[in-house]
Design a protein around this motif. Sequence first.
Motif, short mmCIF file in Angstrom:
data_model
loop_
_atom_site.label_atom_id
_atom_site.label_comp_id
_atom_site.label_asym_id
_atom_site.label_seq_id
_atom_site.Cartn_x
_atom_site.Cartn_y
_atom_site.Cartn_z
N ILE A 213 0.82 -1.20 0.00
CA ILE A 213 0.00 0.00 0.00
C ILE A 213 0.86 1.26 0.00
O ILE A 213 0.61 2.21 -0.74
CB ILE A 213 -0.94 0.02 1.22
CG1 ILE A 213 -1.80 -1.24 1.27
CG2 ILE A 213 -1.80 1.28 1.21
CD1 ILE A 213 -2.70 -1.41 0.08
N ALA A 214 1.89 1.28 0.86
CA ALA A 214 2.75 2.46 0.99
C ALA A 214 3.41 2.79 -0.36
O ALA A 214 3.72 1.87 -1.13
CB ALA A 214 3.82 2.20 2.05
N PRO A 215 3.62 4.07 -0.65
CA PRO A 215 3.47 5.23 0.23
C PRO A 215 2.05 5.79 0.35
O PRO A 215 1.86 6.81 1.00
CB PRO A 215 4.40 6.26 -0.42
CG PRO A 215 4.38 5.92 -1.86
CD PRO A 215 4.27 4.43 -1.92
N TYR A 216 1.07 5.15 -0.31
CA TYR A 216 -0.32 5.54 -0.09
C TYR A 216 -0.68 5.22 1.36
O TYR A 216 -0.15 4.27 1.94
CB TYR A 216 -1.23 4.79 -1.06
CG TYR A 216 -2.60 5.40 -1.23
CD1 TYR A 216 -2.82 6.42 -2.15
CD2 TYR A 216 -3.68 4.96 -0.47
CE1 TYR A 216 -4.07 6.98 -2.32
CE2 TYR A 216 -4.93 5.52 -0.63
CZ TYR A 216 -5.13 6.52 -1.55
OH TYR A 216 -6.38 7.07 -1.71
N HIS A 217 -1.56 6.02 1.93
CA HIS A 217 -1.88 5.88 3.35
C HIS A 217 -3.37 5.59 3.53
O HIS A 217 -4.21 6.43 3.19
CB HIS A 217 -1.51 7.17 4.09
CG HIS A 217 -1.72 7.11 5.58
ND1 HIS A 217 -1.70 5.93 6.28
CD2 HIS A 217 -1.95 8.08 6.49
CE1 HIS A 217 -1.91 6.17 7.55
NE2 HIS A 217 -2.07 7.47 7.72
#
Length: 482
Positions: free
Chosen positions: A378-382
Amino acid sequence: MSWDWFTDPGYWAARLAFQRMLAAIYLIAFVVAANQFRALIGAHGLLPVPEYVRRVSFRRSPSLFHWHYSDRFFAAVAWIGAAVSATLVAGLFDSAPVWASMLAWAVPWALYQSIVNVGQIWYGFGWESLLLETGFLAIFLGPADTAPPVLVLWLLRWLLFRVEFGAGMIKMRGDQCWRDLTCLYYHHETQPMPGPASWYFHHLPRPLHRIEVLASHFTQLVVPFVLFAPQPAAGLAAACMIVTQGWLVLSGNFSWLNVLTITLAVSVLDTSILRVPPSGSVELPFWYRILVILVTALVVALSYRPARNLVGRRQVMNYSFDRLHLVNTYGAFGSITKVRHEVVIEGTDEPELTTDTVWHEYEFKGKPGDPRRRPRQIAPYHLRLDWMLWFVSLSPGYGATWLPKLAEKLLAADKATLKLLRHDPFEGSSPRFLRARLFRYRYTTWRERKETGAWWVREPEGPLLRTGTLGPEGTLLPVRDA
């Protein structure tokens, strides 16, 4: 007076790479805000901004939204921030006058500041302050056709030092397992949001886990001091940090914390071998030089309390000593959770509850749910809701103000809330009853993985939120289980 000391062309390429990477992180942060705010802090969200600004003054939380709030206005702020960040990624301000470059970098900083300061618990993570502090310093780095100012480059090193050394000190003062080198026996399994490789990291031989901890201590407690040494030592220290942060990117999902730390480390690299500044480099105006000196003095003055915090016995982590997040403290995982729990939310559309009621599980985008589903990168999406549910699994008090509201939103099939989920078992319809239970999760062994194809084994441990239905006013009404 000679100003030869003020800039260093040897960091021209490093500055350019730093700016591109930072702008990309800004872009992701604004897209995250635009995609998630309605359900979390929108006018009808779990913790609405209008209610927050009515009870908290502008002085305590400087934000545009103290003057006006609507969901449409928030969306405009987020998408404007994303658009400006995209222009910075594309380098459209590389040849702009100094004042225009500063303005372009000030816009995302000011807009994201406005979001963070009304974001409440959803924006209470250390990487929010880190982005704002880094973004503030980036305003004064100058456009690409100028050599970067030495003072700002040193301020970036001071920030990187505090990020790494703060994380190292909080570990040494925290859990005993950091001192006896056993924390990574558990951490890859119990971290907030495992990634696709975390299962494999967990099953590394235990001697390698101890080496991981030793490498972490060395990188965070020894290497940061080398950042202030002459080159090439400082660049080698930054490269060491880049490698260890890359290891963390592979082993878990920590939003943009690791990528932003890598970005800071890039600014330390001596790239004089790659020095290709435009011919006829632009002369920096006098007012800009004075402004950089004043900003440096401000940061030095504001650094007193964060520096004292680093060496104090009662070290706090991820704390801002000023309302604009200009100089902050950092650190994470002073204590390690050794047993993993997960919040599992279930609903049913049956008209009455019986011992034979069939419950259907809501699936979230990042946090573990279905044992057969492999953790995602997932990262860097939060994923803010997923992260906060991990905190709730540690202590229900983390969700006291918003978890019942989340249940109400799911019972009402609220579209904004359902967009935060991976799978809605009712396909947009309203369930009749809803409940939240706590499960104990552990990774499967190599043998269990081969035999079942599952990544997790889980067992129910009890209710977290009582079974409820929507009352006549749309509020959660507890009911008696069958």
